[in-house]
Enzyme design. Sequence first.
Site, mmCIF file in Angstrom:
data_model
loop_
_atom_site.group_PDB
_atom_site.id
_atom_site.type_symbol
_atom_site.label_atom_id
_atom_site.label_comp_id
_atom_site.label_asym_id
_atom_site.label_seq_id
_atom_site.Cartn_x
_atom_site.Cartn_y
_atom_site.Cartn_z
ATOM 1 N N SER A 52 0.808 -1.229 -0.112
ATOM 2 C CA SER A 52 -0.072 -0.004 0.030
ATOM 3 C C SER A 52 0.762 1.150 0.077
ATOM 4 C CB SER A 52 -0.979 -0.084 1.297
ATOM 5 O OG SER A 52 -0.313 0.099 2.351
ATOM 6 N N LYS A 96 0.817 4.170 6.737
ATOM 7 C CA LYS A 96 0.348 5.188 5.958
ATOM 8 C C LYS A 96 0.922 6.564 5.974
ATOM 9 C CE LYS A 96 -2.778 2.068 4.618
ATOM 10 N NZ LYS A 96 -2.133 0.948 4.105
#
Length: 189
Positions: A52, A96
């Site tokens: 990701s 993230k």
Amino acid sequence: MGFFKARYVRDYVAAAKLKAAVIWAAEIAAVLILGIVLAVGYGKITVMQEGSMDPTLNAGDVLLVDRMAYRFSTPKRGDIIVYKTGDDKKASTHIKRIIGLPGETIQIKDGQILIDGETYQENGEFPGIENAGVAETKVVLDSGEYFVLGDNRNNSEDSRYADMGNVKKRNIIGKVWFIASPWSRFGFV
């Protein structure tokens, strides 16, 4: 008499060398112990488990995390963080990038990120966002909440998804600052 004097000097020099070697070894041991205590107490090692954050971080990268980064400061836009998905000790951890800060309004429209109605100009080449998720309509961040996205914008489960949602500051573990492995990617993030 000269023999005893020479022997005394030789023994003194040998004792001084031994003492210096012992002190040197003790200093090295103290530095290593201090380093380990600091690394364990204030740092964390984690492994990137998913894709990701491509191309910034790759699956399998071993990362160093500064757990003290936000004790005396606040997270900033663009920081890459490690966080828990909830308050439970068994909650999963994710990595993230912070996009939205407390009090801001985030929206994703036509593949672009809008912060308080203004287009966010990112540092780096990130693809246009195909799925805005919950950010298709405006997302207002409360105090202590952050909106996060993966750098692999179209293949990341992040704040756009209701089951992930915004990240609370209390759930932030720390800031990623260094790639320790593989050697080909060794260096600061």
